[in-house]
Write a protein that holds these residues in place. Structure first.
Motif, PDB file in Angstrom:
ATOM      1  N   LYS A  49     -37.636 -12.209  -3.993  1.00 16.01           N
ATOM      2  CA  LYS A  49     -38.090 -12.876  -3.556  1.00 16.01           C
ATOM      3  C   LYS A  49     -39.961 -13.436  -3.725  1.00 16.01           C
ATOM      4  O   LYS A  49     -40.156 -14.198  -3.433  1.00 16.01           O
ATOM      5  CB  LYS A  49     -38.384 -12.694  -1.779  1.00 16.01           C
ATOM      6  CG  LYS A  49     -38.751 -13.054  -0.587  1.00 16.01           C
ATOM      7  CD  LYS A  49     -37.847 -14.458  -0.563  1.00 16.01           C
ATOM      8  CE  LYS A  49     -38.211 -15.655   0.578  1.00 16.01           C
ATOM      9  NZ  LYS A  49     -38.172 -16.723   1.580  1.00 16.01           N
ATOM     10  N   LEU A  52     -39.566 -15.091  -7.396  1.00 10.66           N
ATOM     11  CA  LEU A  52     -39.201 -16.370  -7.624  1.00 10.66           C
ATOM     12  C   LEU A  52     -38.268 -17.120  -5.990  1.00 10.66           C
ATOM     13  O   LEU A  52     -38.103 -18.544  -5.783  1.00 10.66           O
ATOM     14  CB  LEU A  52     -37.521 -15.910  -8.164  1.00 10.66           C
ATOM     15  CG  LEU A  52     -38.094 -15.713  -9.517  1.00 10.66           C
ATOM     16  CD1 LEU A  52     -36.783 -15.099 -10.257  1.00 10.66           C
ATOM     17  CD2 LEU A  52     -38.763 -16.955 -10.663  1.00 10.66           C
ATOM     18  N   ASN A  53     -39.013 -16.228  -4.940  1.00 10.39           N
ATOM     19  CA  ASN A  53     -39.163 -16.742  -3.615  1.00 10.39           C
ATOM     20  C   ASN A  53     -37.472 -17.160  -3.197  1.00 10.39           C
ATOM     21  O   ASN A  53     -36.750 -17.993  -3.051  1.00 10.39           O
ATOM     22  CB  ASN A  53     -39.675 -18.753  -3.176  1.00 10.39           C
ATOM     23  CG  ASN A  53     -39.317 -18.361  -2.032  1.00 10.39           C
ATOM     24  OD1 ASN A  53     -39.530 -17.994  -0.938  1.00 10.39           O
ATOM     25  ND2 ASN A  53     -39.033 -19.874  -1.764  1.00 10.39           N
ATOM     26  N   LYS A  54     -36.258 -16.266  -4.046  1.00 12.96           N
ATOM     27  CA  LYS A  54     -34.725 -16.134  -3.475  1.00 12.96           C
ATOM     28  C   LYS A  54     -34.371 -15.807  -2.599  1.00 12.96           C
ATOM     29  O   LYS A  54     -34.892 -14.703  -1.515  1.00 12.96           O
ATOM     30  CB  LYS A  54     -34.230 -14.902  -5.400  1.00 12.96           C
ATOM     31  CG  LYS A  54     -34.432 -15.868  -6.272  1.00 12.96           C
ATOM     32  CD  LYS A  54     -33.328 -15.295  -6.924  1.00 12.96           C
ATOM     33  CE  LYS A  54     -33.570 -15.571  -8.818  1.00 12.96           C
ATOM     34  NZ  LYS A  54     -32.391 -14.801  -9.800  1.00 12.96           N
ATOM     35  N   SER A  55     -33.932 -15.849  -1.963  1.00 10.80           N
ATOM     36  CA  SER A  55     -33.074 -16.098  -1.270  1.00 10.80           C
ATOM     37  C   SER A  55     -32.086 -14.590  -0.915  1.00 10.80           C
ATOM     38  O   SER A  55     -31.470 -14.652  -1.811  1.00 10.80           O
ATOM     39  CB  SER A  55     -31.875 -17.567  -0.406  1.00 10.80           C
ATOM     40  OG  SER A  55     -31.420 -17.560  -1.129  1.00 10.80           O
ATOM     41  N   ASP A  58     -28.670 -15.755  -2.983  1.00 14.87           N
ATOM     42  CA  ASP A  58     -28.936 -16.072  -4.189  1.00 14.87           C
ATOM     43  C   ASP A  58     -28.563 -14.551  -4.616  1.00 14.87           C
ATOM     44  O   ASP A  58     -28.710 -14.218  -6.311  1.00 14.87           O
ATOM     45  CB  ASP A  58     -30.073 -17.226  -4.609  1.00 14.87           C
ATOM     46  CG  ASP A  58     -29.312 -18.405  -4.162  1.00 14.87           C
ATOM     47  OD1 ASP A  58     -28.222 -18.285  -4.203  1.00 14.87           O
ATOM     48  OD2 ASP A  58     -30.127 -19.263  -4.478  1.00 14.87           O
ATOM     49  N   SER A  59     -30.061 -13.490  -4.171  1.00  8.30           N
ATOM     50  CA  SER A  59     -29.834 -12.798  -4.746  1.00  8.30           C
ATOM     51  C   SER A  59     -29.124 -11.623  -4.891  1.00  8.30           C
ATOM     52  O   SER A  59     -28.954 -10.894  -6.346  1.00  8.30           O
ATOM     53  CB  SER A  59     -31.068 -11.937  -3.775  1.00  8.30           C
ATOM     54  OG  SER A  59     -32.249 -12.378  -4.063  1.00  8.30           O
ATOM     55  N   ASN A 239     -30.998 -21.119  -8.715  1.00  9.01           N
ATOM     56  CA  ASN A 239     -31.577 -20.293  -8.783  1.00  9.01           C
ATOM     57  C   ASN A 239     -33.162 -21.708  -9.682  1.00  9.01           C
ATOM     58  O   ASN A 239     -33.964 -21.600 -10.350  1.00  9.01           O
ATOM     59  CB  ASN A 239     -31.607 -19.730 -10.382  1.00  9.01           C
ATOM     60  CG  ASN A 239     -33.275 -18.459 -10.391  1.00  9.01           C
ATOM     61  OD1 ASN A 239     -33.475 -18.033  -9.838  1.00  9.01           O
ATOM     62  ND2 ASN A 239     -32.809 -18.364 -11.708  1.00  9.01           N
ATOM     63  N   THR A 282     -35.731 -21.385  -4.293  1.00 11.15           N
ATOM     64  CA  THR A 282     -36.194 -20.840  -5.131  1.00 11.15           C
ATOM     65  C   THR A 282     -37.820 -21.221  -5.964  1.00 11.15           C
ATOM     66  O   THR A 282     -37.644 -22.902  -6.456  1.00 11.15           O
ATOM     67  CB  THR A 282     -35.128 -20.603  -6.107  1.00 11.15           C
ATOM     68  OG1 THR A 282     -34.552 -19.392  -6.239  1.00 11.15           O
ATOM     69  CG2 THR A 282     -35.965 -19.640  -7.718  1.00 11.15           C
ATOM     70  N   THR A 314     -42.768 -24.992  -6.114  1.00  9.88           N
ATOM     71  CA  THR A 314     -41.252 -26.014  -6.432  1.00  9.88           C
ATOM     72  C   THR A 314     -41.531 -27.073  -6.366  1.00  9.88           C
ATOM     73  O   THR A 314     -41.890 -28.195  -6.309  1.00  9.88           O
ATOM     74  CB  THR A 314     -41.064 -25.946  -4.872  1.00  9.88           C
ATOM     75  OG1 THR A 314     -42.020 -26.354  -3.593  1.00  9.88           O
ATOM     76  CG2 THR A 314     -41.387 -24.234  -4.288  1.00  9.88           C
TER      77      THR A 314
END
Length: 455
Positions: A49, A52-55, A58-59, A239, A282, A314
């Motif tokens: 997170k 990459l600000n991944k949820s 998604d992670s 991603n 992301t 973003t």
């Protein structure tokens, strides 16, 4: 800057003890690796997170879940893979038996990228461990939180003389490449892949290069447009498009282009509008990459999206139309949430256009026609792909994943990961019960006898 010969010496000394070749040792190591991932799920998600600000969703599906399945599959089959494989012998080898032994190379260097910083580091490590190697892992400096966490966790899980993580920038990678490794596994760009291969040539070190390229996605006139739109949108924008096998451009048949684009825009809104508004999409990994991708938006015409924020790095899912092969967006792999659309009417011309460019890592076909599917598969060389789907082929441990030509060398996943880190040693075990006399030059009728066997 100090080199890394001390790490290699310790690992080579450890490898020569033979412990890593013991199958029970490999099983224990792989089990520990799986436990490491499971027990630090929250920490890993937090790091991804931050980087990459991944949820969390998604992670898990694109990083941890794939790795846990790969470990499970490897543990299930490793005892079979490590057994010598008996193969046939020829008539001229009468009385003999032939075997192929899989043996580890020794010390493997794994250089991983930033787009899936956990998955693309640990997946090849699974293969290296399963094959009985020691390993030095060099993660990307562009995802510092994940790289640091991975280094800390691996350091707690394995001794440095077995698996070691080296953090640093491109200079660190250059220093590592000066060392004499027994195998190099690299995932990244084509340009850096050439540097890796050049460095490997010094010691004739074998390499696997997992690279990229512009992966086409073809939507034929008989495709299920609603399903195609959903699966293409997911494969492209997961991603934020920073996926080596993401569809890099669409080739849509002229007859259904307008209808497909309408459905595609509606699908993007349905899947991603709320996620973008909530700030959960992301982000692009760095300002340099952000500037590169936003610079491509000047190509053609923006049909959907196009908004971006430099403050958060973003870029919303974007579709470009009126694009030609001469536009900047078609000159390089995009590696971002921007999807250019080309149209075709003549199938042969479309195939020729794809073949006029470097061989892609992936290719996707959306069509109900087996004849059309086969025509594409037979006419275009590419690493791998899907029919009526995107990206999903890389998640199967039964399908070796890799490129061809400029998109890569070698393949891994499942048995492929074990094989890529193993040297295949061929052994012929000859009988001592008898000895065929015609193999020796002092027998007068040797040639005549040999010709009876070899026709």
């Amino acid at each position: 800057m100090e080199g890394f010969s001390h790490i290699l010496k310790r690992q080579r000394d450890f490898f020569q003890t033979g412990r890593t070749k013991d199958v029970s040792f490999r099983i224990e190591a792989l089990t520990s690796l799986g436990d490491m991932i499971r027990s630090h799920e929250t920490d890993i998600m937090t790091a991804l997170k931050k980087d990459l600000n991944k949820s969390d969703f998604d992670s898990y599906i694109s990083e941890m879940g794939i790795l846990l399945e790969e470990i499970r599959f490897t543990l299930k089959h490793i005892r079979d893979w490590t057994q010598p494989r008996k193969v046939k012998t020829t008539m001229t080898q009468l009385g003999s038996k032939a075997y192929i032994y899989s043996e580890p190379y020794g010390i493997a260097l794994i250089i991983s990228p930033w787009n899936y910083p956990l998955q693309l580091a640990i997946a090849p490590l699974i293969g290296a461990i399963a094959a009985g190697n020691c390993a030095v892992l060099k993660p990307s400096e562009l995802t510092p939180e994940t790289s640091k966490l991975m280094a800390d966790l691996i350091n707690k899980t394995f001794p440095e003389e077995y698996v070691s993580v080296v953090q640093g920038d491109a200079d660190t990678t250059q220093l590592l490449l000066k060392e004499k490794f027994d195998y190099i596994f690299f995932t990244g760009s084509v340009s850096v892949g050439k540097v890796i291969m050049e460095a490997a040539a010094k010691y004739l070190t074998p390499v696997t290069l997992e690279l990229g390229g512009k992966s086409p996605c073809i939507v034929h006139h008989d495709a299920d447009l609603k399903l195609a739109a959903k699966r293409i949108a997911w494969g492209k924008f997961i991603n934020a498009g920073q996926t080596c096998v993401a569809p890099d451009y669409l080739y849509v048949h002229k007859d259904i282009k307008e209808q497909f684009l309408k459905t595609f825009k509606e699908t993007i809104i349905d899947l991603y509008e709320d996620i973008v508004k909530k700030g959960e999409f992301t982000r692009i990994v760095s300002e340099r990459h952000f500037n590169r991708v936003t610079g491509l938006l000047s190509s053609g015409e923006i049909l959907h999206g196009g908004n971006y924020s430099k403050d958060t790095l973003t870029i919303e899912p974007t579709v470009l139309g009126s694009v030609t092969w001469d536009d900047p967006v078609m000159q390089e792999e995009i590696f971002g949430p921007v999807l250019p659309v080309l149209e075709y009417e003549n199938e042969s011309a479309m195939i020729q256009n794809i073949n006029d460019h470097p061989k892609p890592l992936a290719l996707y076909i959306f069509s109900e026609s087996k004849e059309f599917q086969d025509a594409i598969l037979d006419s275009i060389s590419f690493g791998g792909g899907c029919i009526n789907d995107t990206v999903m082929h890389l998640s199967s441990p039964y399908l070796p994943f890799g490129g061809v030509g400029e998109s890569g060398i070698g393949a891994y996943h499942g048995r492929g990961s074990f094989d890529v880190f193993s040297h295949q040693k061929s052994i012929l075990k000859q009988t001592t019960t008898f000895d065929l006399p015609f193999r020796y030059p002092n027998r007068k009728d040797a040639l005549k006898q040999i010709k009876r066997f070899i026709k």
